[in-house]
Design a protein around this motif. Structure first.
Motif, PDB file in Angstrom:
ATOM      1  N   THR A 108       0.844  -1.192   0.000  1.00  0.00           N
ATOM      2  CA  THR A 108       0.000   0.000   0.000  1.00  0.00           C
ATOM      3  C   THR A 108       0.881   1.245   0.000  1.00  0.00           C
ATOM      4  OG1 THR A 108      -1.723  -1.171   1.234  1.00  0.00           O
ATOM      5  CG2 THR A 108      -1.834   1.234   1.203  1.00  0.00           C
ATOM      6  N   VAL A 109       0.864   1.961  -1.085  1.00  0.00           N
ATOM      7  CA  VAL A 109       1.666   3.179  -1.209  1.00  0.00           C
ATOM      8  C   VAL A 109       1.096   4.236  -0.259  1.00  0.00           C
ATOM      9  CG1 VAL A 109       2.341   5.045  -2.790  1.00  0.00           C
ATOM     10  CG2 VAL A 109       2.267   2.671  -3.591  1.00  0.00           C
ATOM     11  N   PRO A 110       1.962   4.992   0.433  1.00  0.00           N
ATOM     12  CA  PRO A 110       1.456   6.064   1.296  1.00  0.00           C
ATOM     13  C   PRO A 110       0.472   6.955   0.545  1.00  0.00           C
ATOM     14  CG  PRO A 110       3.806   5.793   1.613  1.00  0.00           C
ATOM     15  CD  PRO A 110       3.432   4.908   0.460  1.00  0.00           C
ATOM     16  N   GLN A 111      -0.633   7.296   1.183  1.00  0.00           N
ATOM     17  CA  GLN A 111      -1.683   8.049   0.514  1.00  0.00           C
ATOM     18  C   GLN A 111      -1.181   9.377  -0.032  1.00  0.00           C
ATOM     19  OE1 GLN A 111      -4.822   6.767  -0.110  1.00  0.00           O
ATOM     20  NE2 GLN A 111      -4.869   8.541  -1.499  1.00  0.00           N
ATOM     21  N   CYS A 112      -0.261  10.006   0.692  1.00  0.00           N
ATOM     22  CA  CYS A 112       0.253  11.303   0.244  1.00  0.00           C
ATOM     23  C   CYS A 112       0.996  11.182  -1.086  1.00  0.00           C
ATOM     24  CB  CYS A 112       1.156  11.934   1.306  1.00  0.00           C
ATOM     25  SG  CYS A 112       2.562  10.914   1.797  1.00  0.00           S
ATOM     26  N   VAL A 113       1.661  10.049  -1.292  1.00  0.00           N
ATOM     27  CA  VAL A 113       2.339   9.796  -2.568  1.00  0.00           C
ATOM     28  C   VAL A 113       1.314   9.423  -3.629  1.00  0.00           C
ATOM     29  CG1 VAL A 113       4.005   8.342  -3.780  1.00  0.00           C
ATOM     30  CG2 VAL A 113       4.481   9.095  -1.433  1.00  0.00           C
ATOM     31  N   GLN A 114       0.378   8.560  -3.253  1.00  0.00           N
ATOM     32  CA  GLN A 114      -0.650   8.133  -4.202  1.00  0.00           C
ATOM     33  C   GLN A 114      -1.456   9.321  -4.714  1.00  0.00           C
ATOM     34  OE1 GLN A 114      -0.988   4.621  -5.082  1.00  0.00           O
ATOM     35  NE2 GLN A 114      -1.865   5.748  -6.794  1.00  0.00           N
ATOM     36  N   ASP A 115      -1.678  10.308  -3.845  1.00  0.00           N
ATOM     37  CA  ASP A 115      -2.419  11.505  -4.261  1.00  0.00           C
ATOM     38  C   ASP A 115      -1.682  12.259  -5.369  1.00  0.00           C
ATOM     39  OD1 ASP A 115      -4.424  10.976  -2.472  1.00  0.00           O
ATOM     40  OD2 ASP A 115      -3.709  12.380  -0.944  1.00  0.00           O
ATOM     41  N   ILE A 116      -0.367  12.364  -5.242  1.00  0.00           N
ATOM     42  CA  ILE A 116       0.434  13.032  -6.285  1.00  0.00           C
ATOM     43  C   ILE A 116       0.364  12.240  -7.583  1.00  0.00           C
ATOM     44  CG2 ILE A 116       2.775  13.671  -6.982  1.00  0.00           C
ATOM     45  CD1 ILE A 116       1.714  15.585  -4.933  1.00  0.00           C
ATOM     46  N   VAL A 117       0.503  10.915  -7.477  1.00  0.00           N
ATOM     47  CA  VAL A 117       0.464  10.065  -8.670  1.00  0.00           C
ATOM     48  C   VAL A 117      -0.912  10.145  -9.346  1.00  0.00           C
ATOM     49  CG1 VAL A 117       0.573   7.683  -9.499  1.00  0.00           C
ATOM     50  CG2 VAL A 117       2.234   8.499  -7.815  1.00  0.00           C
ATOM     51  N   ASP A 118      -1.972  10.025  -8.552  1.00  0.00           N
ATOM     52  CA  ASP A 118      -3.325  10.031  -9.121  1.00  0.00           C
ATOM     53  C   ASP A 118      -3.660  11.363  -9.795  1.00  0.00           C
ATOM     54  OD1 ASP A 118      -3.694   7.478  -8.214  1.00  0.00           O
ATOM     55  OD2 ASP A 118      -4.902   8.046  -6.472  1.00  0.00           O
ATOM     56  N   THR A 119      -3.324  12.458  -9.110  1.00  0.00           N
ATOM     57  CA  THR A 119      -3.712  13.776  -9.609  1.00  0.00           C
ATOM     58  C   THR A 119      -2.834  14.249 -10.755  1.00  0.00           C
ATOM     59  OG1 THR A 119      -4.519  14.393  -7.410  1.00  0.00           O
ATOM     60  CG2 THR A 119      -4.099  16.191  -8.959  1.00  0.00           C
ATOM     61  N   TYR A 120      -1.533  14.042 -10.647  1.00  0.00           N
ATOM     62  CA  TYR A 120      -0.612  14.650 -11.606  1.00  0.00           C
ATOM     63  C   TYR A 120      -0.029  13.677 -12.626  1.00  0.00           C
ATOM     64  CZ  TYR A 120      -1.285  18.588  -8.593  1.00  0.00           C
ATOM     65  OH  TYR A 120      -1.887  19.603  -7.891  1.00  0.00           O
ATOM     66  N   VAL A 121       0.381  12.486 -12.185  1.00  0.00           N
ATOM     67  CA  VAL A 121       0.936  11.523 -13.141  1.00  0.00           C
ATOM     68  C   VAL A 121      -0.185  10.919 -13.967  1.00  0.00           C
ATOM     69  CG1 VAL A 121       2.336   9.459 -13.422  1.00  0.00           C
ATOM     70  CG2 VAL A 121       2.861  11.071 -11.573  1.00  0.00           C
ATOM     71  N   GLN A 122      -1.201  10.355 -13.285  1.00  0.00           N
ATOM     72  CA  GLN A 122      -2.323   9.778 -14.020  1.00  0.00           C
ATOM     73  C   GLN A 122      -3.139  10.864 -14.731  1.00  0.00           C
ATOM     74  OE1 GLN A 122      -2.546   6.592 -14.407  1.00  0.00           O
ATOM     75  NE2 GLN A 122      -0.925   6.136 -12.930  1.00  0.00           N
ATOM     76  N   GLY A 123      -3.149  12.076 -14.156  1.00  0.00           N
ATOM     77  CA  GLY A 123      -3.876  13.179 -14.768  1.00  0.00           C
ATOM     78  C   GLY A 123      -3.110  13.904 -15.853  1.00  0.00           C
ATOM     79  N   ASN A 124      -1.887  13.401 -16.152  1.00  0.00           N
ATOM     80  CA  ASN A 124      -1.051  13.964 -17.212  1.00  0.00           C
ATOM     81  C   ASN A 124      -0.768  15.452 -17.001  1.00  0.00           C
ATOM     82  OD1 ASN A 124       0.466  13.484 -19.581  1.00  0.00           O
ATOM     83  ND2 ASN A 124      -1.136  14.364 -20.859  1.00  0.00           N
ATOM     84  N   LYS A 125      -0.595  15.820 -15.740  1.00  0.00           N
ATOM     85  CA  LYS A 125      -0.266  17.215 -15.412  1.00  0.00           C
ATOM     86  C   LYS A 125       1.148  17.258 -14.833  1.00  0.00           C
ATOM     87  CE  LYS A 125      -3.909  18.095 -12.799  1.00  0.00           C
ATOM     88  NZ  LYS A 125      -4.898  18.890 -12.000  1.00  0.00           N
TER      89      LYS A 125
END
Length: 435
Positions: free
Chosen positions: A360-377
């Motif tokens: 389970t990736v720390p939520q604070c890291v997952q938030d960056i990945v979900d919002t910016y990496v997966q969001g292509n930002k």
């Protein structure tokens, strides 16, 4: 397991961990025959305590003992270069890939790993390939370097600032820092004893700032179609860094602060925030398991974006190491699910190999990945955008530290870097600098 620090080695700035059988650490033979030793050279940042668990399993199952030689980050590049050049090569060392292939002269110093069995199980093999399609390193992640401002959630809640932890403009970020400072807490902690930490601010911010009016600037600089001095954004980014120090938003002891002090300060609430990537967070939470961190992307140039790396932390095998065959066996074992699952149980992340439980990736890291990496930002960070300059980057990072201590101005840093960059790229015959 016993940890033994050898005084003679410690005097040279190297701490050594010998992982052996309790009560018989120096045993050369076991029921399985003679123990083989693999020397693993690494830095304070790259070394993970999870390696010890893997090494214990390796010793028990394969009769291979790992001798970890660890040095401070600001010494690592120089000492590694010396070891490779003088015939004192370790069996294994750590560095980023593929951005550091040139730095370590991979073709000259390292074993070509392209034909290793584990390559077929890589999730993201292309990120490791050089221009000829060869792989010179074993990755510990499939992708990495998710920059963000990570903060102590309990402290922020105590200060009543939870609703302000996602600033939309850079001025809002500065306003947040002012409120934290007025509450008697250090807003942003920097451990400048290691210049590789503070530089994260610049390498992340610059491509975001350039994206507004000059999205192709770094590629033009890379092939000598433009200069660093052509873009005022570089100086502007450096000014934002100086401003943090001048306004007292950074810890007063920054010049002598270490990475351990950095992590402890944020974990204990001495400081509210730290600017870094996920590698710091996973290691930090293994030491402070009850700590809850939040995250946000600093809105550089008022942009809702972050930067990520074009590399992965990796392990190299030296051609001239004392036990190359055993070193290759170490990588083969580490690639197996039974080893990698143990690693990610301690340090959850994004596995480099198929069939691995990343935890389970720390939520604070997952938030960056979900919002910016997966969001292509996101943008590729400055260092990764021009990998050819990697060997001289440590010199640039030291100039940032000198700058925030009043030794130079942002303008001088950019001008001096342009000269050094041109000289190095010309000397090494990089594209656009051949003439």
């Amino acid at each position: 397991m016993k940890k033994i620090l050898k005084p003679a080695v410690a005097a040279m700035g190297i701490s050594m961990l010998m992982l052996g059988v309790a009560g018989n650490v120096f045993a050369e033979e076991s029921d399985k025959g003679e123990t083989e030793t693999v020397i693993w050279f690494t830095s304070a940042t790259k070394y993970k305590t999870a390696y010890e668990t893997l090494a214990e399993k390796l010793l028990e199952e394969e009769n291979i003992e790992i001798e970890f030689q660890q040095v401070a980050d600001d010494q690592y590049h120089t000492m590694l270069k010396t070891k490779l050049a003088t015939g004192d090569a370790p069996d294994i060392f750590e560095h980023n890939a593929p951005t550091e292939y040139t730095t370590v002269k991979a073709e000259e110093n390292c074993v070509d790993l392209s034909d290793q069995e584990w390559v077929s199980r890589l999730v993201n093999p292309d990120i490791l390939k050089d221009k000829n399609g060869k792989i010179w390193a074993f990755p510990t992640e499939s992708s990495e370097c998710y920059f963000g401002m990570y903060y102590n959630k309990a402290l922020i809640e105590k200060l009543g600032l939870s609703d302000e932890m996602h600033p939309k403009t850079y001025q809002e970020f500065l306003d947040l820092c002012e409120k934290i400072k007025n509450a008697g807490v250090v807003p942003v902690y920097f451990p400048d004893k290691d210049s590789s930490v503070m530089q994260c601010w610049v390498t992340s911010a610059l491509p975001i700032a350039l994206s507004v009016n000059h999205p192709d600037a770094l590629e033009k600089i890379r092939v000598n179609e433009a200069k660093w001095t052509d873009y005022p954004e570089y100086e502007e980014v450096l000014n934002t860094l100086v401003e943090l120090y001048d306004k007292g938003y950074v810890n007063e002891n920054h010049a002598s602060a270490t990475q351990d002090m950095w992590k402890e300060a944020v974990a204990t609430g001495e400081a509210a925030m730290m600017y870094t990537g996920e590698w710091t967070i996973t290691d930090m939470l293994s030491k402070y398991p009850d700590l809850e961190l939040g995250s946000f992307a600093v809105p550089f140039a008022d942009q809702d974006a972050t930067s990520i790396g074009a590399y992965v932390s990796s392990i190299y095998v030296c051609k001239n190491g004392p036990n190359t065959d055993a070193a290759l066996k170490v990588l083969e074992c580490f690639s197996r699910p039974e080893y990698m699952d143990l690693y990610y149980e301690m340090l959850p992340g994004f596995p480099a190999f198929e069939g691995i439980n990343g935890g389970t990736v720390p939520q604070c890291v997952q938030d960056i990945v979900d919002t910016y990496v997966q969001g292509n930002k996101y943008f590729i960070e400055m260092n990764g955008a021009i990998p050819e300059m990697s060997p001289i980057l440590p010199e640039l990072w030291k100039s940032y530290v000198d700058m925030v201590n009043g030794g130079s101005t942002p303008e001088q840093v950019v001008e001096e870097w342009q000269d050094k960059y041109t000289e190095y790229m010309t000397e090494t015959g990089q594209t656009g600098f051949e003439g």
